[in-house]
Design a protein around this motif. Sequence first.
Motif, PDB file in Angstrom:
ATOM      1  N   ASP A 163     -22.948  -3.366 -13.432  1.00  0.00           N
ATOM      2  CA  ASP A 163     -23.285  -1.999 -13.826  1.00  0.00           C
ATOM      3  C   ASP A 163     -22.394  -1.495 -14.949  1.00  0.00           C
ATOM      4  O   ASP A 163     -22.833  -0.718 -15.795  1.00  0.00           O
ATOM      5  N   GLN A 164     -21.129  -1.885 -14.922  1.00  0.00           N
ATOM      6  CA  GLN A 164     -20.159  -1.370 -15.876  1.00  0.00           C
ATOM      7  C   GLN A 164     -19.808  -2.467 -16.879  1.00  0.00           C
ATOM      8  O   GLN A 164     -19.229  -3.480 -16.521  1.00  0.00           O
ATOM      9  N   GLY A 165     -20.211  -2.232 -18.126  1.00  0.00           N
ATOM     10  CA  GLY A 165     -19.954  -3.238 -19.146  1.00  0.00           C
ATOM     11  C   GLY A 165     -20.834  -4.457 -19.026  1.00  0.00           C
ATOM     12  O   GLY A 165     -20.572  -5.489 -19.641  1.00  0.00           O
ATOM     13  N   GLY A 166     -21.893  -4.340 -18.217  1.00  0.00           N
ATOM     14  CA  GLY A 166     -22.760  -5.477 -17.984  1.00  0.00           C
ATOM     15  C   GLY A 166     -23.544  -5.884 -19.220  1.00  0.00           C
ATOM     16  O   GLY A 166     -23.896  -5.065 -20.057  1.00  0.00           O
ATOM     17  N   GLN A 167     -23.800  -7.157 -19.327  1.00  0.00           N
ATOM     18  CA  GLN A 167     -24.608  -7.714 -20.406  1.00  0.00           C
ATOM     19  C   GLN A 167     -25.691  -8.594 -19.796  1.00  0.00           C
ATOM     20  O   GLN A 167     -25.589  -9.040 -18.651  1.00  0.00           O
ATOM     21  N   LEU A 168     -26.751  -8.834 -20.578  1.00  0.00           N
ATOM     22  CA  LEU A 168     -27.832  -9.698 -20.136  1.00  0.00           C
ATOM     23  C   LEU A 168     -27.701 -11.059 -20.809  1.00  0.00           C
ATOM     24  O   LEU A 168     -27.602 -11.146 -22.030  1.00  0.00           O
ATOM     25  N   TYR A 169     -27.703 -12.102 -19.994  1.00  0.00           N
ATOM     26  CA  TYR A 169     -27.607 -13.473 -20.480  1.00  0.00           C
ATOM     27  C   TYR A 169     -28.906 -14.189 -20.113  1.00  0.00           C
ATOM     28  O   TYR A 169     -29.301 -14.194 -18.947  1.00  0.00           O
ATOM     29  N   ILE A 170     -29.559 -14.766 -21.100  1.00  0.00           N
ATOM     30  CA  ILE A 170     -30.901 -15.290 -20.899  1.00  0.00           C
ATOM     31  C   ILE A 170     -30.904 -16.808 -20.996  1.00  0.00           C
ATOM     32  O   ILE A 170     -30.614 -17.380 -22.055  1.00  0.00           O
ATOM     33  N   ARG A 171     -31.177 -17.437 -19.865  1.00  0.00           N
ATOM     34  CA  ARG A 171     -31.326 -18.887 -19.759  1.00  0.00           C
ATOM     35  C   ARG A 171     -30.256 -19.651 -20.533  1.00  0.00           C
ATOM     36  O   ARG A 171     -30.539 -20.453 -21.429  1.00  0.00           O
ATOM     37  N   GLY A 172     -29.010 -19.379 -20.173  1.00  0.00           N
ATOM     38  CA  GLY A 172     -27.892 -20.164 -20.692  1.00  0.00           C
ATOM     39  C   GLY A 172     -27.303 -19.694 -21.995  1.00  0.00           C
ATOM     40  O   GLY A 172     -26.305 -20.250 -22.446  1.00  0.00           O
ATOM     41  N   GLY A 173     -27.898 -18.674 -22.627  1.00  0.00           N
ATOM     42  CA  GLY A 173     -27.408 -18.205 -23.914  1.00  0.00           C
ATOM     43  C   GLY A 173     -26.570 -16.952 -23.794  1.00  0.00           C
ATOM     44  O   GLY A 173     -26.753 -16.134 -22.890  1.00  0.00           O
ATOM     45  N   ALA A 174     -25.631 -16.778 -24.734  1.00  0.00           N
ATOM     46  CA  ALA A 174     -24.802 -15.579 -24.795  1.00  0.00           C
ATOM     47  C   ALA A 174     -25.601 -14.441 -25.437  1.00  0.00           C
ATOM     48  O   ALA A 174     -26.627 -14.679 -26.091  1.00  0.00           O
ATOM     49  N   PRO A 175     -25.156 -13.174 -25.282  1.00  0.00           N
ATOM     50  CA  PRO A 175     -25.879 -12.046 -25.885  1.00  0.00           C
ATOM     51  C   PRO A 175     -26.092 -12.193 -27.392  1.00  0.00           C
ATOM     52  O   PRO A 175     -27.141 -11.811 -27.908  1.00  0.00           O
ATOM     53  N   SER A 176     -25.095 -12.749 -28.106  1.00  0.00           N
ATOM     54  CA  SER A 176     -25.246 -12.894 -29.559  1.00  0.00           C
ATOM     55  C   SER A 176     -26.299 -13.929 -29.927  1.00  0.00           C
ATOM     56  O   SER A 176     -26.751 -13.988 -31.072  1.00  0.00           O
ATOM     57  N   GLN A 177     -26.708 -14.765 -28.973  1.00  0.00           N
ATOM     58  CA  GLN A 177     -27.731 -15.773 -29.221  1.00  0.00           C
ATOM     59  C   GLN A 177     -29.137 -15.275 -28.870  1.00  0.00           C
ATOM     60  O   GLN A 177     -30.100 -16.037 -28.965  1.00  0.00           O
ATOM     61  N   THR A 178     -29.231 -14.014 -28.473  1.00  0.00           N
ATOM     62  CA  THR A 178     -30.520 -13.378 -28.205  1.00  0.00           C
ATOM     63  C   THR A 178     -30.810 -12.374 -29.304  1.00  0.00           C
ATOM     64  O   THR A 178     -30.010 -11.477 -29.564  1.00  0.00           O
ATOM     65  N   GLY A 179     -31.945 -12.522 -29.962  1.00  0.00           N
ATOM     66  CA  GLY A 179     -32.334 -11.587 -31.010  1.00  0.00           C
ATOM     67  C   GLY A 179     -33.034 -10.377 -30.416  1.00  0.00           C
ATOM     68  O   GLY A 179     -34.007 -10.516 -29.673  1.00  0.00           O
ATOM     69  N   ILE A 180     -32.533  -9.181 -30.725  1.00  0.00           N
ATOM     70  CA  ILE A 180     -33.125  -7.927 -30.247  1.00  0.00           C
ATOM     71  C   ILE A 180     -33.795  -7.245 -31.434  1.00  0.00           C
ATOM     72  O   ILE A 180     -33.133  -6.929 -32.435  1.00  0.00           O
ATOM     73  N   LEU A 181     -35.097  -7.012 -31.344  1.00  0.00           N
ATOM     74  CA  LEU A 181     -35.865  -6.441 -32.442  1.00  0.00           C
ATOM     75  C   LEU A 181     -36.507  -5.127 -32.023  1.00  0.00           C
ATOM     76  O   LEU A 181     -37.082  -5.032 -30.935  1.00  0.00           O
ATOM     77  N   LEU A 182     -36.405  -4.147 -32.876  1.00  0.00           N
ATOM     78  CA  LEU A 182     -37.073  -2.860 -32.689  1.00  0.00           C
ATOM     79  C   LEU A 182     -38.087  -2.716 -33.818  1.00  0.00           C
ATOM     80  O   LEU A 182     -37.715  -2.454 -34.955  1.00  0.00           O
ATOM     81  N   ASP A 183     -39.372  -2.926 -33.499  1.00  0.00           N
ATOM     82  CA  ASP A 183     -40.433  -2.955 -34.509  1.00  0.00           C
ATOM     83  C   ASP A 183     -40.092  -3.931 -35.637  1.00  0.00           C
ATOM     84  O   ASP A 183     -40.291  -3.650 -36.814  1.00  0.00           O
ATOM     85  N   GLY A 184     -39.523  -5.079 -35.246  1.00  0.00           N
ATOM     86  CA  GLY A 184     -39.211  -6.127 -36.205  1.00  0.00           C
ATOM     87  C   GLY A 184     -37.856  -6.030 -36.865  1.00  0.00           C
ATOM     88  O   GLY A 184     -37.479  -6.919 -37.623  1.00  0.00           O
ATOM     89  N   VAL A 185     -37.088  -4.965 -36.570  1.00  0.00           N
ATOM     90  CA  VAL A 185     -35.776  -4.754 -37.188  1.00  0.00           C
ATOM     91  C   VAL A 185     -34.678  -5.059 -36.162  1.00  0.00           C
ATOM     92  O   VAL A 185     -34.756  -4.640 -35.006  1.00  0.00           O
ATOM     93  N   THR A 186     -33.640  -5.790 -36.585  1.00  0.00           N
ATOM     94  CA  THR A 186     -32.600  -6.249 -35.668  1.00  0.00           C
ATOM     95  C   THR A 186     -31.734  -5.104 -35.158  1.00  0.00           C
ATOM     96  O   THR A 186     -31.248  -4.278 -35.927  1.00  0.00           O
ATOM     97  N   ILE A 187     -31.537  -5.089 -33.834  1.00  0.00           N
ATOM     98  CA  ILE A 187     -30.585  -4.194 -33.178  1.00  0.00           C
ATOM     99  C   ILE A 187     -29.474  -5.075 -32.608  1.00  0.00           C
ATOM    100  O   ILE A 187     -29.738  -5.977 -31.804  1.00  0.00           O
ATOM    101  N   TYR A 188     -28.228  -4.831 -33.002  1.00  0.00           N
ATOM    102  CA  TYR A 188     -27.149  -5.766 -32.669  1.00  0.00           C
ATOM    103  C   TYR A 188     -26.552  -5.540 -31.283  1.00  0.00           C
ATOM    104  O   TYR A 188     -26.033  -6.483 -30.678  1.00  0.00           O
ATOM    105  N   ASN A 189     -26.606  -4.324 -30.767  1.00  0.00           N
ATOM    106  CA  ASN A 189     -26.101  -4.073 -29.419  1.00  0.00           C
ATOM    107  C   ASN A 189     -27.028  -3.072 -28.737  1.00  0.00           C
ATOM    108  O   ASN A 189     -26.872  -1.865 -28.903  1.00  0.00           O
TER     109      ASN A 189
END
Length: 781
Positions: A163-189
């Motif tokens: 809950d506090q400072g939590g991050q999502l890790y997807i199938r073995g990858g770190a957060p920086s290895q997951t691309g987050i897109l908002l209408d095609g534009v990168t969101i870094y955190n």
Amino acid sequence: MQKRAGLLAILLLCLFATAYAQTGTIKGFVYDKASGEPMNAASVRLEGTKLAVQTDINGYFSIGQVPEGTYTIYASVVGYDTVKSSVNIKSGQLVSKKLFMGIKGVELKGVEVSARKTQKITQINAGMTTVTPREMKLMPSAGGEPDIAQYLQVVPGVVFTGDQGGQLYIRGGAPSQTGILLDGVTIYNPFHSIGLYSVFETDAIRSVDVQTAGFNAQYGNRTSAILDVHTKDGNKNRLSGKVSASPIMARVMLEGPLSKPAREGASSTTFLLSLKHSYLGSTSKSIYGGFGEPFKSGLPYDFTDIYGKVTFNGDNGSKLNLFGFNFDDKAKVLNPVTHTETSNFHWNALGFGTTFVVTPGSSSALISGKFAYSKYNIDNNQLYGIPRSSGIDGFEGGLDFTYFFSGYSQLKYGIEVSGLHTALDYANSIGATTTLDRRNTLGSLYAMFRKNFNEKLVFEPSVRLQYYSSLAKLSPEPRLGLKYNISSDVRLKAAGGIYSQNIISTKSDRDIVNFFTGFILSPDQTVINTDKQPVNNNLQMAYHALFGVEVDIQNVELNLEPWYKNFTQNMELSRIKVNASDGDFTAGSGQAYGVDLSARYNRKRIYLWGVVSYQSVKYQTLIRQGNNTNGEVVKQDFPPPFDRRFNMNLVGAYTAGKKKDWELSTRFNVGSPFPFTQTQGFYENLNPMQNGIGTNIYTQNGGQPGVIYANDINGGRLSWYHRLDISVRKRFTLSKTSNVESTLSISNVYNRQNIFYVDRIENTRVYQLPVFPSLNVTWNF
């Protein structure tokens, strides 16, 4: 003989041209009748034929090679009444249609099942989950505030660290290895320091595509996963929105027309504006202080998110979006004994840009594009440590072309260009500092073709070419997706490919409280791997392999997916750097594999979803033996901090009341222990220059003691995690377009003491949030 062959070729060409000229094309858009929003994944068919396609995220469809004649065109999608319209096709004609769908008033079971089945058998969907706001609200909402961050915690293959400072890790990858897109534009955190909430406004979202492995060539510069968020355009017909308040935050969202369409489907201008602000740092003391710590000292998390969008809609369905955002987050780490501040964090993300969709009048192709600028900065100040800071900013643009073919087939290709700048001031565990400033221009080309063979086999090859200018490196990345429909109820699927990226995270495995999320671009200096040999290139590299089987048994949907990822090269900040002349980076590696089983039941008033996952993640890096500055450099295998081997989520929701105005939901989560690096001992921090030449280190009292870490990275394990959340929602109807919703939620119902971390200095356990009740009131209009 050659003359006859030439005449035959000309004859065949003429016959083909004649046959093609005797057909026409139907293209158009499917919209929600009430709001004018595009309808994604709607099935569009011509009655009496096998010609059928599916709309994209823009609601666009195109049916080619339609023989001359008059047809009835149908559009259907889950939850909406089927809409039909007559269309007349002449030779060589291109006809445009707009279809408007109303929300279903009466259950049409056959149509709904058909629309859902069509999507299952015509899309590969390997490692992919599509989420809508409606599904997010079926989850028990922490603080009564539904959010994509809470829903993602139950997606197969996703591990949530707290809950506090939590991050999502997807199938073995770190957060920086997951691309987050908002209408095609990168969101870094995208996630706030209190890990229950994201920067995205739930009701501004149209849909979210979560691609956990094996994603196709449309996406690049990430080696693990993709989270693609699509926002609404804004209501074209009336002013609407919501106002929400709870002890955690207040939210406001408005959408509506700046200029209304003169008729249904005519040109218009709309807007969407959302604002949410958390005041948890204040209310946790006054409202929840009686629950004891950590509420009594105040939960040290505050954030403010602003997002705005203006959309210009043309008569023919083309549109132009202008958008901007500002996301701000502040957090503190408190001493678990004295509850005084020991560290603080602040990050801010802002950006603006434009996206557009064009449908040329003379072509059935769809052209889309984007151009945006964004900036992300984070600072960390520590009471007994060296301050850290990081930033990333730059532009990104792209142009995509999509062609739709009968039988749910599609061709898509495009070009993307981005220019990034990163800066970093950092210190590793032995105090060696790193200051870096990097720039890079990335150019990409991609092509993806999906062919559906009689709704039996779906074949989707794709390829991406990425050129990293600062490294003078061209990375060819072939990818492939397959689906074979044994029957309409049993389907096999597979996906895989090669992936690269040049963005490196600055997170440290030894930061138990890990709020610091910084970024740096791949270096242009010599980097050694775990065999102490220079690497050929300084990119992060990985390949994926994923298989799966989907089975429908009446109203139960089963999905089994075994997967494997090989991170052949993980660029990381050096753990062995001692002197300023030492390299700043080393190249590690990693392997991850697992299997996820999910079962979903959704019928009438009952919604059930269960997910059981097993995974194993192992990384390899270079360390100094004994964590000594003079220690021998050796390779070490270790589990990363998110290596949760077993994870299970059970979700249930029930809609009650004659008017279906009551909703009860619950979620139970259990997970195996996380790894952590154990403490081996302490040493006294002495300052030999404290009193100049008169300093006597033998009588000096040291300050904050230094930590001697165990030699094995993450050699220990915390305890098992489990928690039960429930919520009850009641809707009070005020008018046809207005209602009030009241939500009572309780997180961690039986007050389980789940360990957040063990404070090394105080040797004190710090727990995740205790039982946490909240009441939310929302006015929808």
